[in-house]
Write a protein that holds these residues in place. Structure first.
Motif, PDB file in Angstrom:
ATOM      1  N   ASN A 137     -59.395  -1.252 -27.683  1.00 18.88           N
ATOM      2  CA  ASN A 137     -58.670  -0.588 -28.773  1.00 18.88           C
ATOM      3  C   ASN A 137     -59.112   0.858 -28.923  1.00 18.88           C
ATOM      4  OD1 ASN A 137     -57.252  -2.972 -29.486  1.00 18.88           O
ATOM      5  ND2 ASN A 137     -59.050  -3.705 -30.623  1.00 18.88           N
ATOM      6  N   GLY A 138     -59.525   1.451 -27.820  1.00 15.47           N
ATOM      7  CA  GLY A 138     -60.026   2.804 -27.867  1.00 15.47           C
ATOM      8  C   GLY A 138     -58.938   3.857 -27.861  1.00 15.47           C
ATOM      9  N   LEU A 139     -59.383   5.104 -27.745  1.00 10.49           N
ATOM     10  CA  LEU A 139     -58.468   6.240 -27.839  1.00 10.49           C
ATOM     11  C   LEU A 139     -57.434   6.236 -26.717  1.00 10.49           C
ATOM     12  CD1 LEU A 139     -57.713   8.939 -29.179  1.00 10.49           C
ATOM     13  CD2 LEU A 139     -59.420  10.038 -27.716  1.00 10.49           C
ATOM     14  N   LEU A 140     -57.870   6.013 -25.482  1.00 10.40           N
ATOM     15  CA  LEU A 140     -56.951   6.089 -24.349  1.00 10.40           C
ATOM     16  C   LEU A 140     -55.927   4.969 -24.379  1.00 10.40           C
ATOM     17  CD1 LEU A 140     -56.126   7.544 -21.795  1.00 10.40           C
ATOM     18  CD2 LEU A 140     -57.827   6.223 -20.529  1.00 10.40           C
ATOM     19  N   ASN A 141     -56.354   3.756 -24.653  1.00 13.21           N
ATOM     20  CA  ASN A 141     -55.403   2.645 -24.736  1.00 13.21           C
ATOM     21  C   ASN A 141     -54.449   2.800 -25.915  1.00 13.21           C
ATOM     22  OD1 ASN A 141     -55.641   0.735 -22.594  1.00 13.21           O
ATOM     23  ND2 ASN A 141     -57.678   0.185 -23.345  1.00 13.21           N
ATOM     24  N   SER A 142     -54.929   3.359 -27.004  1.00 13.52           N
ATOM     25  CA  SER A 142     -54.044   3.597 -28.153  1.00 13.52           C
ATOM     26  C   SER A 142     -52.958   4.607 -27.806  1.00 13.52           C
ATOM     27  CB  SER A 142     -54.862   4.084 -29.350  1.00 13.52           C
ATOM     28  OG  SER A 142     -55.818   3.130 -29.737  1.00 13.52           O
ATOM     29  N   ILE A 143     -53.315   5.647 -27.063  1.00 14.70           N
ATOM     30  CA  ILE A 143     -52.320   6.636 -26.651  1.00 14.70           C
ATOM     31  C   ILE A 143     -51.306   6.019 -25.690  1.00 14.70           C
ATOM     32  CG2 ILE A 143     -52.004   8.801 -25.388  1.00 14.70           C
ATOM     33  CD1 ILE A 143     -54.670   9.724 -26.479  1.00 14.70           C
ATOM     34  N   LEU A 144     -51.789   5.247 -24.724  1.00 14.97           N
ATOM     35  CA  LEU A 144     -50.883   4.647 -23.737  1.00 14.97           C
ATOM     36  C   LEU A 144     -49.920   3.665 -24.387  1.00 14.97           C
ATOM     37  CD1 LEU A 144     -53.354   4.053 -20.760  1.00 14.97           C
ATOM     38  CD2 LEU A 144     -51.646   5.854 -21.000  1.00 14.97           C
ATOM     39  N   THR A 145     -50.425   2.815 -25.263  1.00 18.34           N
ATOM     40  CA  THR A 145     -49.536   1.859 -25.939  1.00 18.34           C
ATOM     41  C   THR A 145     -48.629   2.549 -26.954  1.00 18.34           C
ATOM     42  OG1 THR A 145     -51.325   1.399 -27.516  1.00 18.34           O
ATOM     43  CG2 THR A 145     -51.093  -0.083 -25.621  1.00 18.34           C
ATOM     44  N   GLY A 146     -49.133   3.601 -27.613  1.00 16.26           N
ATOM     45  CA  GLY A 146     -48.314   4.323 -28.575  1.00 16.26           C
ATOM     46  C   GLY A 146     -47.155   5.040 -27.920  1.00 16.26           C
ATOM     47  N   LEU A 147     -47.351   5.537 -26.679  1.00 17.92           N
ATOM     48  CA  LEU A 147     -46.276   6.198 -25.942  1.00 17.92           C
ATOM     49  C   LEU A 147     -45.371   5.217 -25.215  1.00 17.92           C
ATOM     50  CD1 LEU A 147     -48.242   9.231 -24.415  1.00 17.92           C
ATOM     51  CD2 LEU A 147     -46.715   9.238 -26.401  1.00 17.92           C
ATOM     52  N   GLY A 148     -45.699   3.946 -25.276  1.00 17.10           N
ATOM     53  CA  GLY A 148     -44.888   2.943 -24.602  1.00 17.10           C
ATOM     54  C   GLY A 148     -45.095   2.865 -23.107  1.00 17.10           C
ATOM     55  N   LEU A 149     -46.182   3.453 -22.609  1.00 15.98           N
ATOM     56  CA  LEU A 149     -46.450   3.420 -21.164  1.00 15.98           C
ATOM     57  C   LEU A 149     -47.021   2.090 -20.723  1.00 15.98           C
ATOM     58  CD1 LEU A 149     -47.955   7.006 -20.733  1.00 15.98           C
ATOM     59  CD2 LEU A 149     -45.608   6.253 -20.316  1.00 15.98           C
ATOM     60  N   THR A 150     -47.653   1.368 -21.625  1.00 18.45           N
ATOM     61  CA  THR A 150     -48.193   0.042 -21.322  1.00 18.45           C
ATOM     62  C   THR A 150     -47.829  -0.912 -22.448  1.00 18.45           C
ATOM     63  OG1 THR A 150     -50.315   0.618 -22.365  1.00 18.45           O
ATOM     64  CG2 THR A 150     -50.110   0.968 -19.984  1.00 18.45           C
ATOM     65  N   ASP A 151     -47.625  -2.171 -22.075  1.00 21.96           N
ATOM     66  CA  ASP A 151     -47.308  -3.184 -23.077  1.00 21.96           C
ATOM     67  C   ASP A 151     -48.550  -3.757 -23.741  1.00 21.96           C
ATOM     68  OD1 ASP A 151     -44.619  -2.880 -22.424  1.00 21.96           O
ATOM     69  OD2 ASP A 151     -44.710  -4.427 -20.857  1.00 21.96           O
ATOM     70  N   ALA A 152     -49.659  -3.727 -23.035  1.00 20.42           N
ATOM     71  CA  ALA A 152     -50.917  -4.266 -23.553  1.00 20.42           C
ATOM     72  C   ALA A 152     -52.045  -3.337 -23.146  1.00 20.42           C
ATOM     73  CB  ALA A 152     -51.157  -5.677 -23.014  1.00 20.42           C
ATOM     74  N   PRO A 153     -53.160  -3.400 -23.861  1.00 28.39           N
ATOM     75  CA  PRO A 153     -54.302  -2.543 -23.498  1.00 28.39           C
ATOM     76  C   PRO A 153     -54.793  -2.828 -22.085  1.00 28.39           C
ATOM     77  CG  PRO A 153     -54.594  -3.453 -25.699  1.00 28.39           C
ATOM     78  CD  PRO A 153     -53.412  -4.153 -25.114  1.00 28.39           C
ATOM     79  N   LEU A 154     -55.138  -1.776 -21.381  1.00 28.47           N
ATOM     80  CA  LEU A 154     -55.637  -1.907 -20.009  1.00 28.47           C
ATOM     81  C   LEU A 154     -57.141  -2.171 -20.009  1.00 28.47           C
ATOM     82  CD1 LEU A 154     -53.756   1.107 -18.349  1.00 28.47           C
ATOM     83  CD2 LEU A 154     -53.093  -1.310 -18.332  1.00 28.47           C
ATOM     84  N   PRO A 155     -57.621  -2.935 -19.031  1.00 28.65           N
ATOM     85  CA  PRO A 155     -59.075  -3.190 -18.928  1.00 28.65           C
ATOM     86  C   PRO A 155     -59.792  -1.984 -18.321  1.00 28.65           C
ATOM     87  CG  PRO A 155     -57.921  -4.344 -17.177  1.00 28.65           C
ATOM     88  CD  PRO A 155     -56.855  -3.713 -18.026  1.00 28.65           C
ATOM     89  N   LEU A 156     -60.064  -0.989 -19.123  1.00 28.75           N
ATOM     90  CA  LEU A 156     -60.658   0.247 -18.634  1.00 28.75           C
ATOM     91  C   LEU A 156     -62.177   0.273 -18.760  1.00 28.75           C
ATOM     92  CD1 LEU A 156     -58.144   2.792 -20.222  1.00 28.75           C
ATOM     93  CD2 LEU A 156     -58.129   1.856 -17.907  1.00 28.75           C
ATOM     94  N   LEU A 157     -62.748  -0.688 -19.477  1.00 25.81           N
ATOM     95  CA  LEU A 157     -64.185  -0.674 -19.738  1.00 25.81           C
ATOM     96  C   LEU A 157     -64.856  -1.851 -19.047  1.00 25.81           C
ATOM     97  CD1 LEU A 157     -66.227   1.029 -21.345  1.00 25.81           C
ATOM     98  CD2 LEU A 157     -65.928  -0.552 -23.260  1.00 25.81           C
ATOM     99  N   TYR A 158     -66.156  -1.694 -18.788  1.00 28.37           N
ATOM    100  CA  TYR A 158     -66.989  -2.718 -18.159  1.00 28.37           C
ATOM    101  C   TYR A 158     -66.500  -3.075 -16.763  1.00 28.37           C
ATOM    102  CZ  TYR A 158     -68.510  -3.085 -22.988  1.00 28.37           C
ATOM    103  OH  TYR A 158     -68.979  -2.786 -24.245  1.00 28.37           O
ATOM    104  N   ASN A 159     -66.256  -2.049 -15.974  1.00 29.37           N
ATOM    105  CA  ASN A 159     -65.902  -2.214 -14.573  1.00 29.37           C
ATOM    106  C   ASN A 159     -66.359  -0.973 -13.815  1.00 29.37           C
ATOM    107  OD1 ASN A 159     -63.844  -0.246 -15.142  1.00 29.37           O
ATOM    108  ND2 ASN A 159     -62.494  -1.904 -15.792  1.00 29.37           N
TER     109      ASN A 159
END
Length: 293
Positions: A137-159
């Motif tokens: 629920n971080g800044l980058l996922n909020s921007i991506l979901t807010g712009l409609g680029l992704t339907d769900a948050p991406l697994p960007l952390l712990y990898n």
């Protein structure tokens, strides 16, 4: 008494003023050598000695590392991420250093501040900042979901992706500064002379600027790669257990499992491989000769 002190002071300095005599040189370098021995050589030597200090004086801990796929995978991941981070920092740092070399006055001061300010910020703080940016629920996922680029948050952390991004950000100044220092030493007349002989901007860069900046590139690459191999805080916080690296594993063995012989073997293996790579790097790129020239 005053005359004796003056004669003693006069013997400490050479007439040419370009180098110190042996007594004064030893006096100046003595505290540094003592500090290096106490803070680095003795602890590292003791840790390496523990790795082979057993009743039979065998290399059982080193054999355990080479026979375990898990530890070999961790070693491979450490060097792979170190190489990837080094390449990314080089690609990102060279344009910044090239731009800084062309600036002057207050513009150069602002650019230098932008590069140096991250160095004054704790690595721990910067790692937590990337957690805030990359979490579910971080800044980058909020921007991506807010712009409609992704339907769900991406697994960007712990990898490995998050570890690569965070380490590249932390180590970027260590690549920018050596390249900038090398670019600043290039006389401005050389590119102008190449242009006057008919070379376009691309040829001037690849035939004049880039070769003359290679000492700075080599220094930055070597520095970033060695630092990336020993990273501890950032992979532990941003990567989690799925992206375990050698430094994190050594810390785990010493603080949690209290397995000092195995930690010493890991440290010795990492140190040996690093020294071997540095020797090969120096052999093929001639870093000493370029630095001397």
């Amino acid at each position: 008494m005053t005359a004796s002190l003056k004669r003693f002071a006069a013997t400490l300095w050479q007439a040419d003023g370009r180098r110190f005599p042996a007594p004064l040189s030893l006096l100046l370098v003595g505290p540094l050598v003592i500090g290096l021995c106490v803070a680095f050589i003795l602890p590292v030597g003791r840790l390496l000695a523990v790795s082979v200090w057993n009743p039979d004086f065998t290399l059982a801990e080193f054999v355990h590392i080479t026979e375990s796929p898990l530890y070999l995978r961790i070693l491979g991941r450490t060097f792979l991420l170190g190489g990837v981070v080094t390449v990314l920092t080089l690609v990102l740092a060279y344009p910044v250093a090239f731009l800084m070399a062309r600036l002057s006055g207050w513009r150069l001061a602002v650019a230098t501040a932008c590069v140096l300010v991250p160095l004054w910020t704790s690595v721990l703080v910067r790692s937590y900042a990337w957690i805030i940016i990359l979490q579910r629920n971080g800044l980058l996922n909020s921007i991506l979901t807010g712009l409609g680029l992704t339907d769900a948050p991406l697994p960007l952390l712990y990898n490995e992706l998050s570890v690569t991004i965070a380490m590249t950000h932390v180590l970027l100044p260590y690549m920018i500064l050596p390249i900038w220092a090398a670019l600043r030493t290039i006389p401005r007349d050389l590119p102008l002379a190449a242009q006057s002989l008919g070379a376009n901007a691309v040829r001037v860069f690849f035939l004049v600027v880039l070769p003359l900046s290679l000492p700075g590139v080599a220094s930055g690459v070597l520095m970033v790669f060695i630092l990336s191999l020993g990273f501890y805080v950032t992979p532990a916080l941003v990567g989690g257990p799925e992206t375990l690296m050698v430094a994190t594993l050594i810390g785990q063995q010493t603080t949690e499992l209290l397995n000092w012989p195995f930690a010493g073997a890991l440290a010795a293996l990492l140190l040996g491989i690093t020294l071997l790579l540095v020797t090969v790097f120096n052999r093929f790129l001639g870093l000493d000769k370029k630095a001397a020239s």
